[in-house]
Scaffold this motif. Structure first.
Motif, mmCIF file in Angstrom:
data_model
loop_
_atom_site.group_PDB
_atom_site.id
_atom_site.type_symbol
_atom_site.label_atom_id
_atom_site.label_comp_id
_atom_site.label_asym_id
_atom_site.label_seq_id
_atom_site.Cartn_x
_atom_site.Cartn_y
_atom_site.Cartn_z
ATOM 1 N N LEU A 38 60.530 43.199 -54.225
ATOM 2 C CA LEU A 38 61.057 44.548 -54.002
ATOM 3 C C LEU A 38 61.404 44.760 -52.537
ATOM 4 C CD1 LEU A 38 58.660 46.615 -56.298
ATOM 5 C CD2 LEU A 38 61.143 46.354 -56.596
ATOM 6 N N LEU A 39 60.553 44.277 -51.654
ATOM 7 C CA LEU A 39 60.805 44.435 -50.223
ATOM 8 C C LEU A 39 62.048 43.660 -49.800
ATOM 9 C CD1 LEU A 39 59.772 45.714 -47.635
ATOM 10 C CD2 LEU A 39 58.301 43.729 -47.310
ATOM 11 N N ARG A 40 62.193 42.425 -50.292
ATOM 12 C CA ARG A 40 63.376 41.611 -49.954
ATOM 13 C C ARG A 40 64.657 42.240 -50.505
ATOM 14 N NH1 ARG A 40 59.840 37.362 -50.990
ATOM 15 N NH2 ARG A 40 60.619 37.155 -53.117
ATOM 16 N N ASP A 45 60.507 51.648 -50.723
ATOM 17 C CA ASP A 45 59.734 52.738 -51.334
ATOM 18 C C ASP A 45 59.043 52.267 -52.613
ATOM 19 O OD1 ASP A 45 60.474 54.488 -49.315
ATOM 20 O OD2 ASP A 45 62.135 55.359 -50.460
ATOM 21 N N GLU A 46 59.769 51.505 -53.428
ATOM 22 C CA GLU A 46 59.174 50.980 -54.657
ATOM 23 C C GLU A 46 58.081 49.957 -54.339
ATOM 24 O OE1 GLU A 46 61.995 49.734 -57.740
ATOM 25 O OE2 GLU A 46 63.503 50.971 -56.714
ATOM 26 N N ALA A 47 58.335 49.130 -53.330
ATOM 27 C CA ALA A 47 57.341 48.127 -52.927
ATOM 28 C C ALA A 47 56.062 48.816 -52.466
ATOM 29 C CB ALA A 47 57.905 47.235 -51.827
ATOM 30 N N ARG A 68 51.214 45.840 -47.286
ATOM 31 C CA ARG A 68 51.461 47.276 -47.158
ATOM 32 C C ARG A 68 51.829 47.633 -45.712
ATOM 33 N NH1 ARG A 68 48.901 52.087 -45.920
ATOM 34 N NH2 ARG A 68 49.545 53.834 -47.218
ATOM 35 N N GLY A 69 51.132 47.047 -44.749
ATOM 36 C CA GLY A 69 51.461 47.279 -43.339
ATOM 37 C C GLY A 69 52.864 46.797 -42.995
ATOM 38 N N VAL A 70 53.258 45.656 -43.555
ATOM 39 C CA VAL A 70 54.614 45.141 -43.338
ATOM 40 C C VAL A 70 55.643 46.110 -43.926
ATOM 41 C CG1 VAL A 70 56.221 43.259 -43.918
ATOM 42 C CG2 VAL A 70 53.880 42.727 -43.201
ATOM 43 N N ILE A 71 55.365 46.621 -45.112
ATOM 44 C CA ILE A 71 56.278 47.581 -45.747
ATOM 45 C C ILE A 71 56.421 48.827 -44.882
ATOM 46 C CG2 ILE A 71 56.629 49.103 -47.736
ATOM 47 C CD1 ILE A 71 55.052 46.933 -49.382
ATOM 48 N N LEU A 72 55.309 49.347 -44.406
ATOM 49 C CA LEU A 72 55.362 50.539 -43.549
ATOM 50 C C LEU A 72 56.178 50.262 -42.286
ATOM 51 C CD1 LEU A 72 51.655 51.699 -43.973
ATOM 52 C CD2 LEU A 72 53.703 52.909 -44.807
ATOM 53 N N PRO A 190 59.703 40.302 -40.935
ATOM 54 C CA PRO A 190 58.528 39.447 -41.047
ATOM 55 C C PRO A 190 58.923 37.973 -41.006
ATOM 56 C CG PRO A 190 58.692 40.941 -42.924
ATOM 57 C CD PRO A 190 59.919 41.116 -42.100
ATOM 58 N N VAL A 191 58.117 37.193 -40.372
ATOM 59 C CA VAL A 191 58.341 35.759 -40.324
ATOM 60 C C VAL A 191 57.720 35.171 -41.571
ATOM 61 C CG1 VAL A 191 57.836 33.652 -39.057
ATOM 62 C CG2 VAL A 191 58.323 35.758 -37.837
#
Length: 193
Positions: A38-40, A45-47, A68-72, A190-191
């Motif tokens: 979802l993030l990719r 928001d869904e992720a 979650r921290g990466v998503i934020l 993100p790496v």
């Protein structure tokens, strides 16, 4: 400044019970994969909703909390991301990746002393952590630029400072005003390891 992807490798050494639980429950891996997918796809928001739902049932899961921290961070919610990584550092102080990502957030806010401290902890925890070493080098350069700029203000006639500042500006690129560019231009990417 590069964010780190959460690598389960440290978990293999630190949390053997977690590794066993992950091996038994393939559903967990699907949850991580779903959130990452979802993030990719740009559906942050869904992720986040999926990550939050997962965490509500397993609040101590370090990998999903990291994600979650990466998503934020991706969403530009820096204060929330800082809180997420700080809490993860408090609960799992042996994991270097949250320190690295916290440092990237601090550097993006030009809080280089805080970024340095977080990166030094990441490197202390994992001396072979190349991303943290690179980020620490970038932070040291930013701190040097601040010191050289202050020296130039205090002693405008000092001929040794301008070439040093010029070299730093050349390394990072220069804006029209001559200022250094933002501290972490790629802090949201993100790496993947």
């Amino acid at each position: 400044m590069q964010l780190a992807a959460f690598s389960p490798a440290p978990l293999l050494r630190v949390f053997p019970a977690l590794v066993l639980a992950l091996a038994i429950g393939a559903a967990h891996a699907d949850d991580y994969g779903d959130v990452n997918a979802l993030l990719r796809q740009g559906k942050a928001d869904e992720a986040l909703a999926k990550a939050d739902a997962y965490i509500s049932g397993k609040p101590r899961d370090p990998q999903m909390r990291f994600l979650r921290g990466v998503i934020l961070t991706e969403q530009g919610k820096r204060a929330d991301a800082i809180t997420a990584f700080t809490q993860l550092n408090q609960d799992y102080p042996e994991l270097p990746e949250p320190y690295n990502n916290l440092a990237a957030l601090y550097a993006a806010q030009s809080q280089f002393d805080k970024a340095r401290a977080a990166l030094e902890m990441a490197v202390k925890l994992n001396p072979d952590y190349a991303t943290a070493h690179e980020n620490l080098g970038d932070v040291y350069v930013r701190l040097a630029a601040e010191s050289y700029s202050r020296a130039k203000q205090l002693e405008a006639g000092n001929a040794t400072v301008p070439p040093k500042l010029a070299l730093i500006r050349q390394m990072f690129g220069t804006s029209a005003s001559g200022d250094l560019p933002s501290a972490a231009p790629d802090a949201r990417k993100p790496v993947r390891r």
